[in-house]
Design a protein around this motif. Structure first.
Motif, PDB file in Angstrom:
ATOM      1  N   GLU A  75      20.026   9.412  -8.808  1.00 29.32           N
ATOM      2  CA  GLU A  75      20.192   8.191  -7.999  1.00 29.32           C
ATOM      3  C   GLU A  75      20.992   8.446  -6.721  1.00 29.32           C
ATOM      4  O   GLU A  75      21.671   7.565  -6.214  1.00 29.32           O
ATOM      5  CB  GLU A  75      20.898   7.080  -8.826  1.00 29.32           C
ATOM      6  CG  GLU A  75      20.202   6.759 -10.119  1.00 29.32           C
ATOM      7  CD  GLU A  75      18.798   6.185  -9.889  1.00 29.32           C
ATOM      8  OE1 GLU A  75      18.570   5.631  -8.818  1.00 29.32           O
ATOM      9  OE2 GLU A  75      17.963   6.317 -10.786  1.00 29.32           O
ATOM     10  N   ALA A 130      14.557  12.073  -2.021  1.00 31.89           N
ATOM     11  CA  ALA A 130      14.843  11.673  -0.638  1.00 31.89           C
ATOM     12  C   ALA A 130      15.904  12.549   0.012  1.00 31.89           C
ATOM     13  O   ALA A 130      15.787  12.922   1.186  1.00 31.89           O
ATOM     14  CB  ALA A 130      15.287  10.209  -0.611  1.00 31.89           C
ATOM     15  N   SER A 161      15.251  15.156   3.143  1.00 32.39           N
ATOM     16  CA  SER A 161      15.999  14.979   4.391  1.00 32.39           C
ATOM     17  C   SER A 161      16.694  16.272   4.805  1.00 32.39           C
ATOM     18  O   SER A 161      16.644  16.686   5.971  1.00 32.39           O
ATOM     19  CB  SER A 161      17.029  13.857   4.212  1.00 32.39           C
ATOM     20  OG  SER A 161      17.854  13.741   5.356  1.00 32.39           O
ATOM     21  N   GLY A 215       8.791   6.336  -2.917  1.00 34.97           N
ATOM     22  CA  GLY A 215       9.537   5.082  -2.871  1.00 34.97           C
ATOM     23  C   GLY A 215      11.009   5.207  -2.550  1.00 34.97           C
ATOM     24  O   GLY A 215      11.612   4.267  -2.020  1.00 34.97           O
ATOM     25  N   ARG A 216      11.623   6.353  -2.863  1.00 35.32           N
ATOM     26  CA  ARG A 216      13.067   6.487  -2.636  1.00 35.32           C
ATOM     27  C   ARG A 216      13.415   6.999  -1.238  1.00 35.32           C
ATOM     28  O   ARG A 216      14.594   7.071  -0.884  1.00 35.32           O
ATOM     29  CB  ARG A 216      13.664   7.435  -3.676  1.00 35.32           C
ATOM     30  CG  ARG A 216      13.597   6.887  -5.098  1.00 35.32           C
ATOM     31  CD  ARG A 216      14.265   7.820  -6.081  1.00 35.32           C
ATOM     32  NE  ARG A 216      14.222   7.288  -7.431  1.00 35.32           N
ATOM     33  CZ  ARG A 216      14.708   7.913  -8.498  1.00 35.32           C
ATOM     34  NH1 ARG A 216      15.261   9.118  -8.347  1.00 35.32           N
ATOM     35  NH2 ARG A 216      14.635   7.379  -9.690  1.00 35.32           N
ATOM     36  N   CYS A 217      12.411   7.359  -0.467  1.00 35.12           N
ATOM     37  CA  CYS A 217      12.659   7.947   0.866  1.00 35.12           C
ATOM     38  C   CYS A 217      12.833   6.845   1.905  1.00 35.12           C
ATOM     39  O   CYS A 217      12.048   6.723   2.863  1.00 35.12           O
ATOM     40  CB  CYS A 217      11.526   8.895   1.236  1.00 35.12           C
ATOM     41  SG  CYS A 217      11.330  10.284   0.103  1.00 35.12           S
ATOM     42  N   HIS A 218      13.867   6.030   1.736  1.00 37.72           N
ATOM     43  CA  HIS A 218      14.074   4.876   2.613  1.00 37.72           C
ATOM     44  C   HIS A 218      14.418   5.297   4.042  1.00 37.72           C
ATOM     45  O   HIS A 218      14.210   4.520   4.977  1.00 37.72           O
ATOM     46  CB  HIS A 218      15.173   3.980   2.049  1.00 37.72           C
ATOM     47  CG  HIS A 218      14.923   3.511   0.650  1.00 37.72           C
ATOM     48  ND1 HIS A 218      13.840   2.733   0.313  1.00 37.72           N
ATOM     49  CD2 HIS A 218      15.595   3.737  -0.521  1.00 37.72           C
ATOM     50  CE1 HIS A 218      13.857   2.484  -0.992  1.00 37.72           C
ATOM     51  NE2 HIS A 218      14.902   3.090  -1.518  1.00 37.72           N
ATOM     52  N   TRP A 219      14.967   6.497   4.204  1.00 40.39           N
ATOM     53  CA  TRP A 219      15.342   6.947   5.547  1.00 40.39           C
ATOM     54  C   TRP A 219      14.122   7.305   6.387  1.00 40.39           C
ATOM     55  O   TRP A 219      14.196   7.377   7.624  1.00 40.39           O
ATOM     56  CB  TRP A 219      16.238   8.187   5.458  1.00 40.39           C
ATOM     57  CG  TRP A 219      15.564   9.408   4.875  1.00 40.39           C
ATOM     58  CD1 TRP A 219      15.525   9.764   3.569  1.00 40.39           C
ATOM     59  CD2 TRP A 219      14.815  10.397   5.587  1.00 40.39           C
ATOM     60  NE1 TRP A 219      14.806  10.925   3.400  1.00 40.39           N
ATOM     61  CE2 TRP A 219      14.357  11.335   4.630  1.00 40.39           C
ATOM     62  CE3 TRP A 219      14.479  10.598   6.922  1.00 40.39           C
ATOM     63  CZ2 TRP A 219      13.604  12.446   4.979  1.00 40.39           C
ATOM     64  CZ3 TRP A 219      13.717  11.695   7.276  1.00 40.39           C
ATOM     65  CH2 TRP A 219      13.295  12.611   6.303  1.00 40.39           C
ATOM     66  N   SER A 257      10.711   6.970   8.350  1.00 42.16           N
ATOM     67  CA  SER A 257       9.963   5.938   9.065  1.00 42.16           C
ATOM     68  C   SER A 257       8.647   5.658   8.348  1.00 42.16           C
ATOM     69  O   SER A 257       7.820   6.554   8.149  1.00 42.16           O
ATOM     70  CB  SER A 257       9.675   6.400  10.498  1.00 42.16           C
ATOM     71  OG  SER A 257       8.640   5.632  11.084  1.00 42.16           O
ATOM     72  N   ALA A 258       8.446   4.392   7.965  1.00 41.53           N
ATOM     73  CA  ALA A 258       7.227   4.017   7.245  1.00 41.53           C
ATOM     74  C   ALA A 258       5.987   4.244   8.099  1.00 41.53           C
ATOM     75  O   ALA A 258       4.933   4.646   7.594  1.00 41.53           O
ATOM     76  CB  ALA A 258       7.317   2.559   6.811  1.00 41.53           C
TER      77      ALA A 258
END
Length: 561
Positions: free
Chosen positions: A239, A299, A303, A405-409, A411-412
């Motif tokens: 997490e 993620a 990164s 899904g966890r790669c919020h950083w 850019s979509a």
């Protein structure tokens, strides 16, 4: 009982505590570990338990060196095994230490609860993505092979080994020696028998399970420590909690130095840059395994390695382009993902593009094909898949997108263009959604060109690698599929003989293109003896007058890889 963190169960029943502690009275049954950086379990004898007097008596004669710390109030735990379970006390402090009949005795408070970890056979300590422990497998003769530890228990372990290990495994009539090599230079050797092994076709490795052969009590004590520390380190990665937890000492290294033992450590590389790119290849390979086992894209690790890719490109763009052609020991997916990342970054990710968007571009390209990790093994050898198989193979795109899904950083929009739409075509003949050109972003159009060029320059089950002139001709004669602006930009950027091409001069000499001049012509080459992927024995570097003496370029030779 109350369930505790990291799988430990809290035992509070007085009768059960006395029973568990009684098993530690046997010689070799208990260890003491002080609460200090770098501490390890040390042998101790539980001499007597007195629950009514709230006292526990320990014989520490074998570890007199810690007596001073205990007298100063240094906290410690007692550790032990009970019927295959790991047991530990809460933190204790000594009341006193004194000599008694030639023995050094210590008294401490009686623990009113214990923590028990259930059997390792069903609860292996698994190394998460980003955790690296090297392993050496020896046959007792002259044979050895390096690999990586994937999980560990008190009973055995699973190693990931190079395909060359198959001979050692096949001939193992006696237990083999397994040496584990942790990042802080701790080493542990134990005899173990191979129990099973499988060949991972996609990743070109062997996954082998071993059962330890009658480990000594000291080895069991060390294994217990290792399993516990692997779990502790694994909890940091769960997490995204790395920053909030202190790292296990077993996994602390000097600076960012790579491990000295591991499957990739035995490889020799064509250039220093190739060796550094192989570190990112190692991440991609581990991420591939994670996806095979039903996990998600990590993620934090993505990164970090995207940042590393940008730094390598900043440092030596030409060297990095060449390195993408020198990773023949890596799997097809890893080689393609790295090349896609480097070439797309170089073509479309340079200033004035903001660095964060360039990073997202490199990251999305790096993982764009990893959904293929879920393909059945036989799909990798199909020359002519039927309609049903082809539809299933196309599912790799959505498979990856579900695991991002966890790669919020990230850019979509960039992820959508580079990973989701890279296989779409202007005329709607692509997949997975059959989008047409009016629905494809500029970056998706560029990515499609980069992806197609690299794929066509590499072998596939149904055909050998194409020459670069044939690749360019194909793209230029299919304007209904590929955006011609990006095809021409690619040719202008990387030239008719891109860096990493193998060329033949009219003198007959073979050479690798190492750099291009402003007009896109080779201005530095490295001599080669045979049409094989670049290895550590590359020849002389030629430029200027030396290059002119080689004569005119006759042709480019496609090389397997």
């Amino acid at each position: 009982m109350v369930q505790q963190e990291h799988g430990y169960t809290r035992v509070e029943s007085p009768a059960e505590i006395e029973t568990l502690l009684q098993t530690l009275i046997e010689p070799g049954g208990a260890s003491l570990q002080v609460d200090a950086p770098g501490s390890k379990p040390l042998p101790v004898l539980v001499a007597e338990q007195q629950p009514d007097a709230a006292l526990l008596t320990l014989d520490i004669s074998a570890i007199r060196e810690v007596a001073g710390e205990l007298k100063r109030g240094q906290p410690f735990r007692l550790l032990g095994q009970v019927e295959g379970k790991m047991m530990r006390t809460p933190m204790l402090t000594a009341h006193e230490c004194h000599e008694a009949e030639g023995r050094l005795v210590c008294t401490c408070p009686f623990p009113y609860h214990l923590e028990v970890l259930q059997r390792r056979a069903s609860f292996r300590a698994r190394l998460r993505l980003g955790m690296e422990v090297g392993a050496i497998l020896r046959d007792g003769k002259d044979g050895s092979v390096q690999g990586d530890l994937k999980d560990l228990s008190l009973e055995g372990c699973q190693l990931e080994l190079d395909l060359s290990a198959s001979a050692i495994l096949a001939e193992a009539s006696q237990p083999l020696e397994v040496e584990l090599c942790f990042p802080n230079d701790t080493r542990f050797s134990v005899r173990a028998s191979p129990r099973h092994h499988t060949v991972d076709t996609a990743r070109q490795v062997i996954l082998a399970g071993f059962r330890f052969a009658s480990p000594s009590s000291e080895q069991e004590r060390q294994l217990w420590f290792f399993v516990r520390e692997i779990e502790r380190e694994s909890a940091r990665y769960a997490e995204g909690s790395e920053a909030s937890r202190l790292p296990s000492l077993l996994f602390q290294t000097q600076a960012a130095s790579p491990p000295t033992v591991g499957r990739r450590n035995t490889q020799e590389y064509a250039t220093p840059m190739t060796k550094r790119l192989a570190r990112i290849a190692g991440y991609l390979d581990a991420q591939l395994l994670e996806l095979q086992q039903g996990g998600e894209v990590d993620a934090i690790q993505l990164s970090r390695h995207a940042d590393r890719m940008l730094l390598l490109h900043d440092e030596d763009r030409d060297g990095l382009l060449f390195a993408t052609r020198c990773l023949q020991h890596e799997s097809r997916l890893v080689r393609h993902g790295l090349a896609m990342s480097v070439y797309l970054l170089d073509l479309a990710g340079q200033p004035p593009i903001p660095r964060e968007l360039s990073k997202a571009m490199a990251a999305s390209a790096m993982v764009h094909d990893l959904g293929k990790a879920r393909w059945p093994a036989e799909y990798w050898e199909l020359s002519h898949p039927d309609e049903r198989q082809w539809r299933q193979m196309q599912g790799h795109v959505e498979e990856l997108m579900r695991r991002m899904g966890r790669c919020h950083w990230l850019s979509a929009n960039i992820l959508e263009s580079v990973a989701h739409n890279v296989n779409e075509r202007l005329d709607g003949s692509g997949y997975p959604r059959g989008l047409t050109g009016d629905r494809l972003h500029e970056l998706a159009r560029a990515a499609a060109v980069v992806d197609a060029v690299d794929a066509m320059r590499r072998d596939r089950p149904d055909r050998p690698a194409w020459r670069i002139d044939a690749v360019y001709r194909h793209l230029l004669t299919h304007p209904e599929r590929f955006d011609q602006r990006w095809v021409k930009r690619y040719i202008q950027r990387f030239g008719l003989y891109p860096i990493g091409s193998l060329i033949r001069f009219d003198s007959g000499q073979l050479a690798w293109v190492r750099s291009l001049d402003a007009q896109g012509r080779p201005d530095q080459v490295q001599l080669a003896d045979a049409p094989e992927p670049p290895g550590p024995a590359l020849g002389e570097v030629c430029d200027g007058i030396g290059l002119q003496r080689l004569g005119s370029i006759q042709e480019e030779l496609p090389v397997s890889g």
